[in-house]
Design an enzyme around this catalytic site. Structure first.
Site, PDB file in Angstrom:
ATOM      1  N   LYS A 114       9.843  -2.865 -10.937  1.00  0.00           N
ATOM      2  CA  LYS A 114       9.505  -4.258 -11.313  1.00  0.00           C
ATOM      3  C   LYS A 114      10.406  -4.904 -12.123  1.00  0.00           C
ATOM      4  O   LYS A 114      10.505  -5.867 -12.270  1.00  0.00           O
ATOM      5  CB  LYS A 114       8.033  -3.968 -11.782  1.00  0.00           C
ATOM      6  CG  LYS A 114       7.049  -3.860 -10.803  1.00  0.00           C
ATOM      7  CD  LYS A 114       5.680  -4.246 -11.001  1.00  0.00           C
ATOM      8  CE  LYS A 114       4.751  -3.994  -9.833  1.00  0.00           C
ATOM      9  NZ  LYS A 114       3.440  -4.498 -10.185  1.00  0.00           N
ATOM     10  N   LYS A 197       6.092   0.514   0.825  1.00  0.00           N
ATOM     11  CA  LYS A 197       4.486   0.536   0.731  1.00  0.00           C
ATOM     12  C   LYS A 197       3.949  -0.867   0.874  1.00  0.00           C
ATOM     13  O   LYS A 197       4.755  -1.871   0.635  1.00  0.00           O
ATOM     14  CB  LYS A 197       4.042   1.270  -0.525  1.00  0.00           C
ATOM     15  CG  LYS A 197       4.034   0.315  -1.901  1.00  0.00           C
ATOM     16  CD  LYS A 197       3.076   0.652  -2.978  1.00  0.00           C
ATOM     17  CE  LYS A 197       2.954  -0.207  -4.155  1.00  0.00           C
ATOM     18  NZ  LYS A 197       1.854  -0.226  -4.769  1.00  0.00           N
ATOM     19  N   LYS A 200       1.024  -6.524  -2.447  1.00  0.00           N
ATOM     20  CA  LYS A 200       0.822  -7.772  -2.267  1.00  0.00           C
ATOM     21  C   LYS A 200       2.171  -8.833  -3.084  1.00  0.00           C
ATOM     22  O   LYS A 200       1.952 -10.129  -2.664  1.00  0.00           O
ATOM     23  CB  LYS A 200      -0.415  -8.143  -3.011  1.00  0.00           C
ATOM     24  CG  LYS A 200      -0.470  -7.783  -4.435  1.00  0.00           C
ATOM     25  CD  LYS A 200      -1.905  -7.930  -4.853  1.00  0.00           C
ATOM     26  CE  LYS A 200      -2.176  -6.761  -5.882  1.00  0.00           C
ATOM     27  NZ  LYS A 200      -3.605  -6.534  -6.301  1.00  0.00           N
TER      28      LYS A 200
HETATM   29  P1  ATP Z   1       1.789  -4.558  -6.379  1.00  0.00           P
HETATM   30  O1  ATP Z   1       1.873  -6.054  -5.934  1.00  0.00           O
HETATM   31  O2  ATP Z   1       2.365  -4.305  -7.809  1.00  0.00           O
HETATM   32  O3  ATP Z   1       2.515  -3.345  -5.365  1.00  0.00           O
HETATM   33  P2  ATP Z   1      -0.600  -3.498  -5.371  1.00  0.00           P
HETATM   34  O4  ATP Z   1      -0.626  -3.981  -4.020  1.00  0.00           O
HETATM   35  O5  ATP Z   1       0.115  -1.921  -5.346  1.00  0.00           O
HETATM   36  O6  ATP Z   1       0.260  -4.257  -6.153  1.00  0.00           O
HETATM   37  P3  ATP Z   1      -2.668  -2.795  -7.220  1.00  0.00           P
HETATM   38  O7  ATP Z   1      -3.747  -3.722  -7.859  1.00  0.00           O
HETATM   39  O8  ATP Z   1      -1.367  -2.252  -8.202  1.00  0.00           O
HETATM   40  O9  ATP Z   1      -1.992  -3.258  -6.077  1.00  0.00           O
HETATM   41  O10 ATP Z   1      -3.427  -1.335  -6.680  1.00  0.00           O
HETATM   42  C1  ATP Z   1      -4.529  -1.352  -6.672  1.00  0.00           C
HETATM   43  C2  ATP Z   1      -4.819   0.308  -6.124  1.00  0.00           C
HETATM   44  O11 ATP Z   1      -4.668   0.171  -4.558  1.00  0.00           O
HETATM   45  C3  ATP Z   1      -4.022   1.095  -6.695  1.00  0.00           C
HETATM   46  O12 ATP Z   1      -4.998   2.460  -6.735  1.00  0.00           O
HETATM   47  C4  ATP Z   1      -3.179   1.401  -5.535  1.00  0.00           C
HETATM   48  O13 ATP Z   1      -2.385   3.069  -5.820  1.00  0.00           O
HETATM   49  C5  ATP Z   1      -3.785   1.181  -4.299  1.00  0.00           C
HETATM   50  N1  ATP Z   1      -2.826   0.919  -3.468  1.00  0.00           N
HETATM   51  C6  ATP Z   1      -1.978  -0.363  -3.603  1.00  0.00           C
HETATM   52  N2  ATP Z   1      -0.932  -0.442  -2.532  1.00  0.00           N
HETATM   53  C7  ATP Z   1      -1.258   0.678  -1.682  1.00  0.00           C
HETATM   54  C8  ATP Z   1      -0.771   1.107  -0.483  1.00  0.00           C
HETATM   55  N3  ATP Z   1       0.221   0.481   0.193  1.00  0.00           N
HETATM   56  N4  ATP Z   1      -1.295   2.410  -0.072  1.00  0.00           N
HETATM   57  C9  ATP Z   1      -1.996   2.964  -0.595  1.00  0.00           C
HETATM   58  N5  ATP Z   1      -2.741   2.531  -1.825  1.00  0.00           N
HETATM   59  C10 ATP Z   1      -2.338   1.468  -2.457  1.00  0.00           C
END
Ligand code: ATP
Ligand code: LTN
Length: 330
Positions: A114, A197, A200
């Site tokens: 990040k 992965k 968002k």
């Molecule tokens: P970012 O935009 O920082 O990647 P994010 O989409 O990962 O955000 P978070 O709010 O950080 O969303 O994650 C919330 C939860 O969802 C955490 O427990 C994270 O491990 C899980 N998570 C997020 N993305 C994934 C994914 N692609 N697959 C499985 N679990 C996920």
């Protein structure tokens, strides 16, 4: 007296919760709330580690609260609240900062990723310190289990290290938490790039299915999802895109990946994607509709979060006082 084991998990209110957060986290939270004393937190202070528009943040907190209820978290059973409303999180965060090491935080891959985006020099100090606040979230409730996706493993390891270090410096104080990372759904990949992965903060909205996407948008995204060369619907290291899509299918149904492979033997990617789109729409539509309904009554949502914070504060206060005493701050 604490009778049940505790679960704690958090999610950032940064908008557009997606299929990855649902399968990796939210869906498992609903499953564990029956058995554990559960704390589910909207980690608004973590969201502030990158720039946020106050208006948007305010709306996203409510949206996340609505999603919590819409996926099936029960505010009568689980404690649902907002991190910034329980000041003990930041207070314990400071105390843990005093035992966390610069070397440990410098190794965190999420910080490296990040901070690279905007240049490491201009990343916020809070982004660097993010995992220590996360450890405080968990240790404050003496949570035994933390249901998260695979990407959080390293952060969880730091929470464990800090709990153990504190206990050995000051005497048994904190439960050493265990990550709960289920096999299915732990790492949902982007639809347009199965090497990244689903996230968002993905550069392209085609990469993720938001829980609030309209059914036709969802169908289109699945239809356009990247596939691998060949034509057989099978999961294998040579087929990362199909492996991901099969994982999503399995995560949303009770079927196993091998059962789904059998079902699509002799059929092509097109048939499979068409059915997958319907599986996704069927699973997410009720969540979307309920979320939108709940958003019509923001006072009710605010009330749920405030009631949750009140209950959380009680536990948090007692842990913090205990921690003060251990450290000589009493
Ligand atoms: P970012 O935009 O920082 O990647 P994010 O989409 O990962 O955000 P978070 O709010 O950080 O969303 O994650 C919330 C939860 O969802 C955490 O427990 C994270 O491990 C899980 N998570 C997020 N993305 C994934 C994914 N692609 N697959 C499985 N679990 C996920
Ligand atoms: N870092 C997590 C969100 C998070 C969390 C927590 C998860 C903050 N505090 C405590 C579990 C337990 C993320 O980015 N998904």
């Amino acid at each position: 007296m604490q009778t049940k084991q505790r679960v704690f998990s958090g999610i950032q209110p940064s908008g557009a919760s997606h299929l990855g957060t649902y399968l990796g986290a939210l869906k498992n939270w609903v499953a564990v709330q029956e058995e554990y004393e559960s704390y589910f937190c909207i980690v608004d202070l973590h969201a502030l580690t990158v720039p946020q528009d106050p208006k948007v943040l305010r709306a996203n907190v409510r949206e996340m609260a609505a999603i919590f209820i819409a996926v099936g978290l029960d505010p009568e059973r689980s404690i649902i609240f907002r991190q910034s409303r329980v000041a003990e999180h930041t207070e314990l965060g400071w105390l843990l900062n005093c035992i966390a090491r610069v070397g440990e935080l410098s190794r965190m891959t999420q910080f490296k990723d990040k901070s690279q985006k905007g240049g490491a020099e201009s990343a916020s100090v809070a982004l660097y310190d993010y995992p220590v606040l996360q450890a405080a979230d968990i240790l404050l409730y003496n949570a035994h289990l933390v249901p998260v996706g695979e990407d959080q493993r390293q952060h969880l390891e730091l929470s464990r290290t800090l709990a153990r270090r504190f206990n050995s410096l000051y005497g048994e104080t904190f439960v050493v938490p265990e990550p709960m990372i289920l096999e299915t759904g732990a790492r949902v990949m982007a639809l347009d790039d199965p090497t990244r992965k689903m996230s968002k903060s993905s550069p392209t909205p085609g990469g993720y299915v938001s829980l609030l996407d309209e059914p036709d948008v969802t169908r289109r995204k699945i239809r356009r999802a990247k596939t691998d060369s060949g034509s057989e619907v099978t999961a294998s290291p040579e087929k990362p895109a199909l492996t991901n899509l099969l994982g999503i299918y399995a995560g949303l149904t009770v079927q196993s990946v091998s059962g789904i492979e059998d079902q699509y033997q002799g059929k092509g990617y097109g048939d499979f994607k068409k059915d997958l789109a319907e599986v996704v729409v069927e699973s997410l539509s009720p969540i979307r509709e309920r979320t939108l309904e709940l958003l019509d009554d923001p006072r009710e949502l605010d009330g749920i979060l405030e009631a949750g914070a009140e209950k959380a504060r009680e536990v948090a206060r007692s842990t913090l006082h205990h921690t003060w005493a251990r450290m000589g701050l009493d």
